[in-house]
Design a protein around this motif. Structure first.
Motif, PDB file in Angstrom:
ATOM      1  N   LYS A  74       0.914  -1.048   0.149  1.00  4.05           N
ATOM      2  CA  LYS A  74       0.017  -0.024   0.018  1.00  4.05           C
ATOM      3  C   LYS A  74       0.826   1.186  -0.078  1.00  4.05           C
ATOM      4  O   LYS A  74       0.565   2.191  -0.733  1.00  4.05           O
ATOM      5  CB  LYS A  74      -0.896  -0.114   1.296  1.00  4.05           C
ATOM      6  CG  LYS A  74      -1.543   1.214   1.514  1.00  4.05           C
ATOM      7  CD  LYS A  74      -3.014   1.084   0.774  1.00  4.05           C
ATOM      8  CE  LYS A  74      -3.979   2.420   1.303  1.00  4.05           C
ATOM      9  NZ  LYS A  74      -3.034   3.716   0.887  1.00  4.05           N
ATOM     10  N   LYS A  75       2.046   1.189   1.020  1.00  6.95           N
ATOM     11  CA  LYS A  75       2.867   2.392   0.889  1.00  6.95           C
ATOM     12  C   LYS A  75       3.619   2.470  -0.450  1.00  6.95           C
ATOM     13  O   LYS A  75       3.724   3.633  -1.102  1.00  6.95           O
ATOM     14  CB  LYS A  75       3.897   2.148   2.055  1.00  6.95           C
ATOM     15  CG  LYS A  75       3.647   2.322   3.371  1.00  6.95           C
ATOM     16  CD  LYS A  75       4.796   2.261   4.171  1.00  6.95           C
ATOM     17  CE  LYS A  75       4.308   1.752   5.597  1.00  6.95           C
ATOM     18  NZ  LYS A  75       5.523   1.344   6.414  1.00  6.95           N
ATOM     19  N   ASP A  78       0.992   4.200  -2.637  1.00  9.88           N
ATOM     20  CA  ASP A  78       0.817   5.785  -2.436  1.00  9.88           C
ATOM     21  C   ASP A  78       2.137   6.588  -3.206  1.00  9.88           C
ATOM     22  O   ASP A  78       1.868   7.707  -3.458  1.00  9.88           O
ATOM     23  CB  ASP A  78       0.967   5.821  -0.796  1.00  9.88           C
ATOM     24  CG  ASP A  78      -0.490   5.210  -0.118  1.00  9.88           C
ATOM     25  OD1 ASP A  78      -1.276   5.085  -0.931  1.00  9.88           O
ATOM     26  OD2 ASP A  78      -0.133   5.076   1.072  1.00  9.88           O
ATOM     27  N   HIS A  79       3.284   6.032  -3.272  1.00 11.79           N
ATOM     28  CA  HIS A  79       4.207   6.593  -3.796  1.00 11.79           C
ATOM     29  C   HIS A  79       4.463   6.536  -5.587  1.00 11.79           C
ATOM     30  O   HIS A  79       5.367   6.819  -5.966  1.00 11.79           O
ATOM     31  CB  HIS A  79       5.672   6.240  -2.984  1.00 11.79           C
ATOM     32  CG  HIS A  79       5.844   6.904  -1.623  1.00 11.79           C
ATOM     33  ND1 HIS A  79       5.320   5.897  -0.713  1.00 11.79           N
ATOM     34  CD2 HIS A  79       6.285   8.171  -1.131  1.00 11.79           C
ATOM     35  CE1 HIS A  79       5.593   6.737   0.389  1.00 11.79           C
ATOM     36  NE2 HIS A  79       5.986   8.090   0.297  1.00 11.79           N
TER      37      HIS A  79
END
Ligand code: XUL
Ligand code: MN
Length: 344
Positions: A74-75, A78-79
């Motif tokens: 997920k991180k 996000d990036h």
């Protein structure tokens, strides 16, 4: 044209600067902070060891571990990043002191296989099917310590267990001839591809070639890449550089041998590597002397040098190259290449 390449590196490539002779010289940068740097530096892919993604994986249940890996994915999302591969880190645990898959202790071999399956779980949760095997301690300090035939059979057994565990994963072997061992069992690209042929599904075994590792084997990295490309088995690269036969230096790409770097880019270009969708991984390390605020330059510089060499390869006079080859005048070809790289 040159933006058709996608670049990746691993969190270990932003490093505190410790070496076997001295402690850290830069503060640790948290993983989340590192993630913010990827796009700024021009990178889209993140390479992982299993415990780069889930640091406490040995203490977690499989479900907890998958939950953590999913949170990392997920991180990345996000990036705007993707996980390129996950590699089992089999060289730090007390159970892998004498190797994982080739340990003489059956309990340790079992640990290595179980851990590799957990690596696959993490990779799946992070959205990649590529598993990289750097066979760090699968070798010996003295020849008599293990049986080299049995060792290869044991590596095959472990790889079969991985291939059977998940029908979609692909394993890229990152060959290296030495360090930390005196000799490893899979020192070159040829060994890696041969090893794949012994497994239950050779079509899912390929290579990741690191420039420095090829040089440490006394080989030319671009020819190693050509060999893998001829087999359709170059699934990733760790570009860097190496100044002679010493410890694995992971220098900035092209920093020790610019012409060698040119030739690596040349073979990748000739084989349309970018079109395969595979990443250009840069396994480079900042010099210990580098201050914290400029300790990511080795990554952006390596990428810049790669892209500059792509332009050099694309703008080299192909007619002249053909003429020189037809006339067998390799002195003229060599001079033309050197002048082109120097821009004179
Ligand atoms: C070791 C090496 C590793 C692998 C990933 O020399 O290159 O960093 O690239 O495990
Ligand atoms: Mn590497």
């Amino acid at each position: 044209m040159s933006n058709d390449y996608r670049f990746s590196f691993g969190p270990w490539n932003i490093h505190e600067g410790s070496d076997p002779f001295g402690p850290v010289v830069r503060d640790t940068i948290e993983f989340n902070e590192k993630l913010k740097m990827y796009k700024e530096l021009g990178f889209d892919g993140v390479q992982f060891h299993d415990d780069d993604a889930v640091p406490n994986m040995n203490d977690l249940t499989p479900d907890q571990m998958i939950k953590e890996a999913t949170a990392v994915r997920k991180k990345l999302d996000d990036h705007g990043l993707v996980a390129e591969f996950v590699a089992p880190r089999l060289w730090e645990d007390p159970r892998t002191i004498d190797g994982g898959y080739t340990s003489n202790d059956p309990a340790c071999r079992q640990y290595a296989i179980d851990r590799s399956k957990r690596t696959i779980d993490i990779a799946k949760a992070m959205g990649t099917d590529l598993i990289v095997l750097w066979l760090a301690r699968e070798g010996t300090y003295i020849r008599e310590a293990k049986d080299s035939k049995l060792a290869v059979e044991r590596i095959v057994e472990a790889m079969n267990a991985m291939l059977e565990y998940d029908p979609n994963i692909q394993i890229a072997i990152e060959a290296k001839p030495n360090e930390p061992m005196d000799h490893t069992y899979i020192p070159t690209t040829g060994h890696a591809i041969g090893l794949g042929l012994l497994t239950s599904d050779a079509s899912r075994v390929g290579t990741l070639i690191e420039s420095a590792h090829a040089l440490l084997a006394g080989l030319d990295p671009s020819d190693e890449m050509g060999y893998a490309l001829a087999h359709n088995k170059l699934w990733s690269v760790h570009l860097n550089d190496q100044n002679g036969m010493k410890f694995d230096q992971d220098k900035t790409f092209g920093a020790a041998n610019l012409r060698g770097a040119f030739n690596q880019v040349r073979i990748l270009e000739q084989a349309n590597y970018a079109e395969t969708g595979a990443f250009i991984g840069l396994d480079v390390k900042a010099m210990r002397t580098q201050k914290a605020e400029v300790a990511t330059m080795h990554l952006s510089n390596s990428r810049k040098i790669f892209l500059a060499l792509v332009e050099k390869v694309r703008t080299f006079d192909k007619k002249l190259e053909k003429q020189c080859i037809e006339a067998r005048d390799y002195e003229a070809l060599e001079l033309a290449i050197l002048k082109h790289i120097m821009g004179i």
